[in-house]
Write an enzyme that holds these catalytic residues in place. Structure first.
Site, PDB file in Angstrom:
ATOM      1  N   ARG A  36     -11.734 -55.722   4.873  1.00  0.00           N
ATOM      2  CA  ARG A  36     -11.592 -54.375   4.302  1.00  0.00           C
ATOM      3  C   ARG A  36     -10.165 -54.184   3.824  1.00  0.00           C
ATOM      4  O   ARG A  36      -9.888 -53.575   2.806  1.00  0.00           O
ATOM      5  CB  ARG A  36     -11.992 -53.301   5.325  1.00  0.00           C
ATOM      6  CG  ARG A  36     -11.629 -51.904   4.851  1.00  0.00           C
ATOM      7  CD  ARG A  36     -12.332 -50.754   5.588  1.00  0.00           C
ATOM      8  NE  ARG A  36     -12.609 -50.995   6.982  1.00  0.00           N
ATOM      9  CZ  ARG A  36     -11.699 -50.937   7.965  1.00  0.00           C
ATOM     10  NH1 ARG A  36     -10.435 -50.644   7.700  1.00  0.00           N
ATOM     11  NH2 ARG A  36     -12.047 -51.185   9.209  1.00  0.00           N
ATOM     12  N   TYR A  70     -15.874 -36.470 -17.356  1.00  0.00           N
ATOM     13  CA  TYR A  70     -17.114 -37.002 -16.798  1.00  0.00           C
ATOM     14  C   TYR A  70     -17.682 -36.020 -15.768  1.00  0.00           C
ATOM     15  O   TYR A  70     -16.946 -35.496 -14.924  1.00  0.00           O
ATOM     16  CB  TYR A  70     -16.832 -38.374 -16.173  1.00  0.00           C
ATOM     17  CG  TYR A  70     -18.000 -38.920 -15.394  1.00  0.00           C
ATOM     18  CD1 TYR A  70     -19.259 -39.039 -15.983  1.00  0.00           C
ATOM     19  CD2 TYR A  70     -17.861 -39.297 -14.065  1.00  0.00           C
ATOM     20  CE1 TYR A  70     -20.339 -39.521 -15.271  1.00  0.00           C
ATOM     21  CE2 TYR A  70     -18.938 -39.793 -13.340  1.00  0.00           C
ATOM     22  CZ  TYR A  70     -20.178 -39.886 -13.948  1.00  0.00           C
ATOM     23  OH  TYR A  70     -21.249 -40.355 -13.243  1.00  0.00           O
ATOM     24  N   ASP A  92      -7.441 -40.879 -16.641  1.00  0.00           N
ATOM     25  CA  ASP A  92      -8.632 -41.704 -16.519  1.00  0.00           C
ATOM     26  C   ASP A  92      -8.760 -42.479 -17.835  1.00  0.00           C
ATOM     27  O   ASP A  92      -9.057 -41.894 -18.882  1.00  0.00           O
ATOM     28  CB  ASP A  92      -9.858 -40.805 -16.259  1.00  0.00           C
ATOM     29  CG  ASP A  92     -11.133 -41.601 -16.017  1.00  0.00           C
ATOM     30  OD1 ASP A  92     -11.258 -42.716 -16.583  1.00  0.00           O
ATOM     31  OD2 ASP A  92     -12.014 -41.111 -15.289  1.00  0.00           O
ATOM     32  N   LYS A  97     -17.346 -50.073 -16.478  1.00  0.00           N
ATOM     33  CA  LYS A  97     -17.528 -49.920 -17.922  1.00  0.00           C
ATOM     34  C   LYS A  97     -16.912 -51.121 -18.668  1.00  0.00           C
ATOM     35  O   LYS A  97     -17.346 -52.239 -18.469  1.00  0.00           O
ATOM     36  CB  LYS A  97     -16.945 -48.575 -18.332  1.00  0.00           C
ATOM     37  CG  LYS A  97     -17.437 -47.411 -17.452  1.00  0.00           C
ATOM     38  CD  LYS A  97     -18.921 -47.200 -17.570  1.00  0.00           C
ATOM     39  CE  LYS A  97     -19.629 -46.364 -16.540  1.00  0.00           C
ATOM     40  NZ  LYS A  97     -18.993 -45.538 -15.588  1.00  0.00           N
TER      41      LYS A  97
END
Ligand code: P1T
Length: 382
Positions: free
Chosen positions: A48, A100, A172, A197
């Site tokens: 992690r 978004y 972003d 994306k």
């Protein structure tokens, strides 16, 4: 050695595997690392916290965005979540009003509950900041181009309009990708990506990333990455590393196809308005031409009459453009923001920014442009 973008995309952060010489970074599918004695290890303790496949991608992304630090997350939303965790009760965020739907949702439905105030305004006019910015403002949050209206926000002018505020400017950069735009070079403090994306590029992975230069921001983001644990698995990381190797080549074709399709739509008798920053009459065209290398492959358009049933006909009659959420893959997608990606924004709010019922969004892929145009032409003829 300083490298140009295409070289960084292929090489930054990646060395042949030290144990075998494998040219591709191995998928370190492990949850833990053996220690010789407690605390005696090679920099890796628990997956992690660190994983060598992830380290390679994080170094690569830092290089692509001209940042010093990058951290990967299990999704774009998890990356956004880690940045919002820098905020404390009483803090204020000024966000652009077109973004978004998931970003709007996490702000208004999750972080607003912790006493953080979110103000949404049109930041394509940076002077709009002035009426809201005050000593409680901790973050200015923008997308550029925005999702789905393709507004352009001038990153340099936004930073200027922030004056001597200590707020962080967050960009972003999902729609542009680091190939077309590097916000840290223009004054942004933090860059966030949905790596799902263009970075991944093949619609086969969900991931997010945060990139910055400031070591104190980096330390906090890294702390949340480890403490909250929204890390991506090594196989997904490998897919994004592999995808990035062709980012520049793919983006050039997305941009070329995008321009051709926008030009086709502008001249189509059923189309009311095309939102694409590559068009000379787009209000953000000149800023986009300055702060982006090219104009990307995303666009939205409305139909004459603004009728949902007409939009539905187009949305359900394309053959090459698949009706789906998401964007940035090699294959073309078509979507209906009002009922899909932006359904979590109330109708009155979304209509203020132009997300009307006939708005159709395209993620133009890298197929043959002639075929894509023919597909749209026949769907618009239904
Ligand atoms: O889907 P995820 O990887 O969690 O990323 C969220 C996200 C963040 N920022 C922007 C600008 C985005 O467009 C997205 C995700 N967007 C879609 C799924 C979409 O179809 O618009």
């Amino acid at each position: 050695m300083t490298m140009k973008f295409a070289t960084k995309a292929i090489h930054a952060g990646q060395e042949p595997d030290p144990s075998t010489g494998a040219i591709m970074t191995p998928i370190y599918q492990t949850s833990t690392y053996v220690q010789a004695a407690p605390g005696q290890h090679k920099g890796y303790e628990y997956a992690r916290t660190q994983n060598p496949t992830r380290t390679a991608l994080e170094k690569n992304l830092a290089a692509l965005e001209n940042g010093d630090f990058a951290y990967c997350f299990g999704s774009g939303m998890a990356a956004i979540d880690s940045i919002a965790k820098l905020l404390l009760p009483g803090d204020e965020v000024i966000a652009t009003n077109d973004l978004y739907g998931g970003s709007y949702r996490i702000f208004t439905k999750v972080f607003a509950r912790y006493g953080i105030k979110f103000i949404f305004t049109d930041l394509s006019q940076p002077e709009n900041l002035k009426q809201f910015i005050n000593e409680k403002t901790r973050m200015i949050w923008v997308e550029t181009p925005t999702n789905p209206m393709m507004s352009i926000i001038d990153i340099k002018e936004t930073k200027k309009a922030m004056g001597n505020s200590k707020a962080h400017l967050v960009v972003d950069n999902t729609f542009a990708s680091p190939y077309l735009q590097n916000p840290l070079d223009l004054g942004a403090d933090i860059v966030v990506h949905s790596a799902t994306k263009y970075l991944g590029g093949h619609s086969d992975v969900v991931m997010g990333a945060v990139i910055c230069k400031d070591p104190s921001i980096a330390e906090q983001i890294k702390f949340y990455q480890n403490s909250c644990g929204a890390v991506p698995g090594p196989h997904d990381v490998f897919l994004v590393l592999r995808g990035i190797k062709t980012l520049h080549v793919r983006m050039d074709r997305h941009c070329e196809n995008g321009m051709r399709i926008a030009t086709f739509l502008v001249n189509h008798p059923r189309v009311e308005k095309v939102y694409f920053p590559g068009l000379p009459n787009h209000p953000g065209h000149e800023i986009a031409a300055k702060q982006m290398k090219k104009f990307g492959g995303m666009m939205s358009f409305t139909l004459k009459g603004n009728n949902y049933d007409d939009a539905l006909k187009v949305l359900t009659h394309t053959h090459l453009f698949s009706l789906a959420e998401s964007l940035g893959g090699v294959e073309s997608l078509i979507g209906h923001p009002a009922s899909m990606t932006h359904a979590s924004i109330p109708k009155e709010e979304r209509e203020k920014t132009g997300v009307v019922d006939s708005l159709i969004r395209l993620s133009v892929g890298i197929e043959d442009a002639e075929d894509l145009i023919q597909d749209l032409a026949q769907a618009l003829a239904q």
